[in-house]
Design a protein around this motif. Structure first.
Motif, short mmCIF file in Angstrom:
data_model
loop_
_atom_site.label_atom_id
_atom_site.label_comp_id
_atom_site.label_asym_id
_atom_site.label_seq_id
_atom_site.Cartn_x
_atom_site.Cartn_y
_atom_site.Cartn_z
N ALA A 44 0.76 -1.13 0.08
CA ALA A 44 -0.03 0.06 -0.06
C ALA A 44 0.82 1.30 -0.05
O ALA A 44 0.41 2.23 -0.58
N VAL A 45 2.05 1.13 0.80
CA VAL A 45 2.85 2.45 0.94
C VAL A 45 3.83 2.52 -0.57
O VAL A 45 3.96 3.69 -0.87
N PHE A 46 4.39 1.53 -1.06
CA PHE A 46 5.35 1.56 -2.07
C PHE A 46 4.78 1.31 -3.31
O PHE A 46 5.55 1.54 -4.39
N GLY A 47 3.76 0.44 -3.48
CA GLY A 47 3.15 0.04 -4.70
C GLY A 47 2.91 1.20 -5.67
O GLY A 47 3.14 1.09 -6.89
N PRO A 48 2.62 2.30 -4.96
CA PRO A 48 2.17 3.49 -5.83
C PRO A 48 3.34 3.90 -6.53
O PRO A 48 3.46 4.55 -7.66
N LEU A 49 4.29 4.08 -5.95
CA LEU A 49 5.90 4.45 -6.37
C LEU A 49 6.26 3.51 -7.81
O LEU A 49 6.59 4.01 -8.69
N VAL A 50 5.96 2.03 -7.73
CA VAL A 50 6.17 1.32 -8.96
C VAL A 50 5.22 1.61 -9.88
O VAL A 50 5.61 1.92 -11.25
N GLU A 51 4.00 1.95 -9.81
CA GLU A 51 3.10 2.34 -10.73
C GLU A 51 3.48 3.65 -11.31
O GLU A 51 3.08 3.77 -12.42
N TYR A 52 3.97 4.39 -10.46
CA TYR A 52 4.19 5.75 -11.01
C TYR A 52 5.24 5.72 -11.96
O TYR A 52 5.53 6.32 -13.19
N LEU A 53 6.31 4.77 -11.66
CA LEU A 53 7.55 4.44 -12.80
C LEU A 53 6.98 3.74 -14.00
O LEU A 53 7.10 4.20 -15.32
N ASN A 54 5.84 2.85 -13.83
CA ASN A 54 5.33 2.16 -15.10
C ASN A 54 4.56 3.12 -15.65
O ASN A 54 4.61 3.04 -17.14
N ALA A 55 3.95 4.33 -15.18
CA ALA A 55 3.35 5.17 -16.09
C ALA A 55 4.17 6.04 -16.84
O ALA A 55 3.86 6.66 -17.90
N ARG A 56 5.34 6.32 -16.37
CA ARG A 56 6.31 7.09 -17.07
C ARG A 56 7.60 6.58 -17.92
O ARG A 56 7.99 7.26 -18.52
N ILE A 57 7.64 5.19 -17.64
CA ILE A 57 8.55 4.63 -18.63
C ILE A 57 7.84 3.44 -19.09
O ILE A 57 7.91 2.13 -18.45
N PRO A 58 6.88 3.61 -19.92
CA PRO A 58 6.13 2.48 -20.48
C PRO A 58 6.71 1.39 -21.11
O PRO A 58 6.01 0.17 -21.48
N GLU A 59 7.82 1.69 -21.63
CA GLU A 59 8.49 0.60 -22.49
C GLU A 59 8.77 -0.83 -21.72
O GLU A 59 8.99 -1.82 -22.39
N VAL A 60 8.99 -0.74 -20.26
CA VAL A 60 9.22 -1.71 -19.41
C VAL A 60 8.12 -1.69 -18.53
O VAL A 60 7.50 -0.97 -18.37
N HIS A 61 8.21 -3.01 -17.71
CA HIS A 61 7.25 -3.11 -16.64
C HIS A 61 7.93 -3.54 -15.56
O HIS A 61 8.64 -4.31 -15.38
N PHE A 62 7.68 -2.61 -14.41
CA PHE A 62 8.30 -2.82 -13.14
C PHE A 62 7.11 -3.62 -12.44
O PHE A 62 6.08 -3.18 -12.19
N VAL A 63 7.45 -4.46 -11.54
CA VAL A 63 6.91 -5.27 -10.49
C VAL A 63 7.35 -5.16 -9.18
O VAL A 63 8.56 -5.57 -8.98
N PHE A 64 6.50 -4.73 -8.33
CA PHE A 64 6.73 -4.49 -7.03
C PHE A 64 6.76 -6.01 -6.35
O PHE A 64 5.79 -6.93 -6.66
#
Length: 287
Positions: A44-64
């Motif tokens: 809940a605390v850090f998942g949004p950080l990973v989604e933030y990166l996914n939204a800004r670097i869409p060529e790759v997929h970050f998985v928390f």
């Protein structure tokens, strides 16, 4: 029902779609965060950080990926399991030795300190009052909430490895609950965990008070494994360092209870190496 609503071969209007090439599969990069909270709250605390990166670097997929306890997280570091890491400063040193490098850090160094708490109705007033009593700590490798408090007690004449009953309870929330329930005479956390407890469990937090605070060290790092493409690391760094400049980024930072990310490198954590040297001289190696 959804399938039933789709056009089928033989129905009017159906035309097969022939793509020239299959859709490209985005590379996945595991992003691990040290288990300062239980897995659900960590997500809940850090998942949004990973989604933030996914939204800004869409060529790759970050998985928390959360870990249930520090031992598991440290084993994953040793196995080079994660591509990106947000470890505590002690684990930062472990990860450097495994080929990870620091490229950013969280931006509130005064949060990297230990707090020692008791119940408000406790008879503990001096460090010596803890002699022979039980004290809760999250885990042996929790730098802020275990190592710094243990060293604090040691410097005030109380050897935690001989003079108190050390209880490693798995998380900072558990440490606080053990104090509140009277299972231990005192317990330790670090400031963000205490602030979250105050916010989420004010009725229980009201039973507790801070008796002592330790020195502080550089805040948690952000690291990349040495085989991650440098251009991707640079883009992640750019996204993190600019977060406080836009509303969406500030919202994510607020969920992590930090004001910003800052540029950093391996040398930023030299003060942690210095502390660990002093800690090992007092207690022996933790590795």
């Amino acid at each position: 029902m959804l399938l039933g609503a789709c056009d089928r071969p033989g129905q009017p209007g159906y035309e097969p779609d022939y793509g020239s090439e299959p859709e490209a599969v985005r590379p996945e990069y595991l992003f691990g965060v040290h288990p300062q909270r239980n897995p659900a709250k960590l997500h809940a605390v850090f998942g949004p950080l990973v989604e933030y990166l996914n939204a800004r670097i869409p060529e790759v997929h970050f998985v928390f990926e959360a870990s249930r306890h520090y031992d598991s997280f440290d084993e994953k570091i040793a196995a080079r399991h994660f591509a990106f890491l947000l470890p505590n400063p002690y684990e930062t040193l472990l990860a450097i030795d495994q080929g990870y490098r620091v490229f950013a850090k969280m931006g509130r160094d005064t949060d990297l300190r230990g707090l020692i708490l008791v119940r408000r109705d406790s008879d503990i007033r001096e460090v010596a009052d803890l002699r022979g009593r039980a004290v809760s700590f999250p885990a042996p490798t929790a730098l802020a909430a275990t190592m710094l408090p243990q060293y604090f007690l040691y410097n005030r004449g109380l050897d935690p490895h001989r003079d108190i009953e050390v209880r490693y309870v798995g998380s900072m929330e558990s440490s606080l609950l053990n104090i509140q329930r009277g299972n231990v005479a005192a317990g330790t956390v670090y400031p963000p965990a205490w602030r979250m407890f105050l916010k989420e469990r004010p009725d229980l937090a009201d039973d507790l008070m801070i008796l002592w605070e330790t020195e502080f060290l550089p805040d948690n790092s952000v690291m990349a494994r040495d085989d991650v493409p440098p251009e991707l690391v640079a883009r992640v760094a750019q996204a993190l360092l600019a977060m406080q400049e836009e509303p969406a980024g500030r919202e994510v930072l607020a969920s992590m209870d930090t004001p910003r990310f800052e540029a950093a490198d391996n040398a930023t954590y030299d003060p942690v190496r210095d502390f660990m040297q002093r800690y090992r001289e007092a207690f022996g190696s933790q590795e």
